[in-house]
Design a protein around this motif. Sequence first.
Motif, PDB file in Angstrom:
ATOM      1  N   ASP A 249      50.632  34.630  35.664  1.00  0.00           N
ATOM      2  CA  ASP A 249      51.477  34.786  36.862  1.00  0.00           C
ATOM      3  C   ASP A 249      51.475  33.460  37.617  1.00  0.00           C
ATOM      4  O   ASP A 249      50.443  33.054  38.166  1.00  0.00           O
ATOM      5  CB  ASP A 249      50.905  35.861  37.792  1.00  0.00           C
TER       6      ASP A 249
ATOM      7  N   ALA B 139      56.975  39.885  34.729  1.00  0.00           N
ATOM      8  CA  ALA B 139      56.742  40.623  35.981  1.00  0.00           C
ATOM      9  C   ALA B 139      57.271  42.052  35.848  1.00  0.00           C
ATOM     10  O   ALA B 139      56.622  43.010  36.295  1.00  0.00           O
ATOM     11  CB  ALA B 139      57.413  39.915  37.157  1.00  0.00           C
TER      12      ALA B 139
ATOM     13  N   GLN C  68      54.830  43.987  33.981  1.00  0.00           N
ATOM     14  CA  GLN C  68      53.646  44.274  34.805  1.00  0.00           C
ATOM     15  C   GLN C  68      53.914  45.456  35.732  1.00  0.00           C
ATOM     16  O   GLN C  68      53.042  46.300  35.941  1.00  0.00           O
ATOM     17  CB  GLN C  68      53.275  43.042  35.650  1.00  0.00           C
ATOM     18  N   TYR C  69      55.115  45.505  36.288  1.00  0.00           N
ATOM     19  CA  TYR C  69      55.462  46.649  37.147  1.00  0.00           C
ATOM     20  C   TYR C  69      55.355  47.947  36.349  1.00  0.00           C
ATOM     21  O   TYR C  69      54.756  48.927  36.804  1.00  0.00           O
ATOM     22  CB  TYR C  69      56.876  46.467  37.701  1.00  0.00           C
TER      23      TYR C  69
ATOM     24  N   TYR D 254      55.882  43.502  41.774  1.00  0.00           N
ATOM     25  CA  TYR D 254      56.493  42.951  40.560  1.00  0.00           C
ATOM     26  C   TYR D 254      57.951  43.408  40.422  1.00  0.00           C
ATOM     27  O   TYR D 254      58.809  42.674  39.966  1.00  0.00           O
ATOM     28  CB  TYR D 254      55.710  43.392  39.323  1.00  0.00           C
TER      29      TYR D 254
END
Length: 647
Positions: A268, A298, A301-302, A310
């Motif tokens: 990140d 991202a 990741q969410y 994210y």
Amino acid sequence: MAHSRHFSRRHFIGSLAASAGYALLPGVLRAGPVQDPVVNTTSRDGKPFSYEKVPWKARPFPMKQVRLGEGPCKVAMEADRQYLHSLPPERLLHTFRINAGTPSSAQPLGGWEAPDCELRGHYAGGHYLSACALMYAGTGDEDLRNKAKVVVAELGKCQSALKSGYLSAFPVDFFDRLREGQRVWAPFYTIHKIMAGLLDMYVYCGDEQALDMVQKMAGWVAGYTGPLSYEHMQRVLGTEFGGMGEVLANLYAVTGKDYYLHVAQRFDKKQFLDPLAAHRDELKGLHVNTHIPQVIAAARQYELTGDRRYRDIAEYFWNEVVSERSYCTGGTSNGESWNTEPGKLATQLSTNTTECCCAYNMMKLTRHLFGWAPGARLMDYYERALFNHRLGTINPEDGTMMYYLPLAAGYWKTFGKPFDSLWCCTGTGSEEYGKLTDTIYFHDDDSLYVNLYIDSQLDWPEKGLGVKQSTRFPEEQGTTLTITGKSPAQLAINLRIPYWTQGGSVKINGETLPAFSSPSSYLTLNRVWKSGDKIELSLPMGLHIDSMPDDETIQAAMYGPLVLAGCFEPVTKEMTYGDYEPKASDQRRVANISANPQQPTAWIAPDARQPLTFHTVGQTETSTLVPLYQIIHERYAVYWKVDKKST
Ligand SMILES: [Zn+2]
């Protein structure tokens, strides 16, 4: 280093070549064990299980359930398939073997796979595997899968010889240079491609060895990044690193090992993500294709952590790029960068606008956003990019790919050489045309989304039905869906009514429905469907103008979803192959258009004899316009300078 100033890969090559003296160039499907990690689940104790905290509301079908019919997408796919078949495994493996200390007498590939190119391996052991895996899922081409499995097995020998889990076609000391802040091209970018290729071989082809190999690579990545302080790692992230965060997150989604998710988060990049989370567009000056994959990471990741930040990042970024930084084709970037403030594009038309990888990655990101909240605007964008930037950037004759899609008027398309270019965009292109079936249809438990109008067949065994979509779209202004199945089934069928449609209607079994839906929405048809039911959707196309946001006198003409381009003289074969872009000095003069602002499309008239062909009218010089995707070997103009007609 790349984030703070204009940077392009070709400039990097140029300076590298100067300093180091390098010679540089311009069937029957067997069920796999898992599906695409964002499509479906893996299994635990023999039962389906998903590690997603936020599963998609609408999901694509596994690619093996959708097959393309005839049309421009099939032509592109077949060209790509032929190209993938033409690549000999021995040549692909050459630099990996040399790096592992194994003899190889194969003729090296050239371009970005040449033995002295710092990105070597990105295609040969990366994109190639992803492309073959996707093509297998999309077509059932077992020969291609088997060739790719041979490459995996041979790469496995190279990985064993290197001992540490590291697998690459370049020496591990490139990573020392990266750690020390010395000049090196993009080692993690290349590692990402190899890891993604191996993971795709597991996911789509059931290759267990590939899963083992990618986990060993992830172990090596963890060992390299672990000892670095947060600040030191952030400095490492100043060098292009592709979708490292995405592939590690996907590895977690497939294996359930949390560890991979933690390693993913080491990628990140704070300096990039923080402004996006705060809804600030600080994209000016960034190298575009370095950053879109970070937003895809991202998005993953969410989905896997449920952390809303994210999602905010991904949605804000998508909106900003699509609304403020994209051209009529759906492409973004100029000279690989965002060079301007939001909405300032009029000065950005050049021979190296809109890198193909950027379109590939924006479309990939779009699928995530659609999965969270299915909406027509997302698929309107997807269609725009597909029909104007993806179709037409692969050469249908030999499957070679473009790097940039030039948008300055009077230039032409340039394609790579089959064995001596192997650019980043050759890689993303090889994948793209292998996965053209992955977005046509999405579904949830009770409904089907028909997102794209492409001749195809969908099989939905869980519902006991199939859908045959018959269309010659975009030559045909609409489509016909025929339901097949053993027994009637209740289902909501959502048809995308595109932003461009000028009216429209739908018939079920020959009867026109009294209602329709507005442009850029989904029309829902909810009923019990039985075999033989037929939906006929009419989507009338019309001419419309797409102007530069900051200069309305610079205009592109569109017809329905299609960007029309003035089509001029053909170019020679020599001009077509090998260069990243056409020569800036070799520009054909394109006359200004004269038009009445009250009738902005009156300067274009359809050809009565040929579909999708138009001519300029009332101009000093008459030009022919055709869809940009149909132009391969001619000079063209997408954007025109339009003067006010004196009346
Ligand atoms: Zn590229």
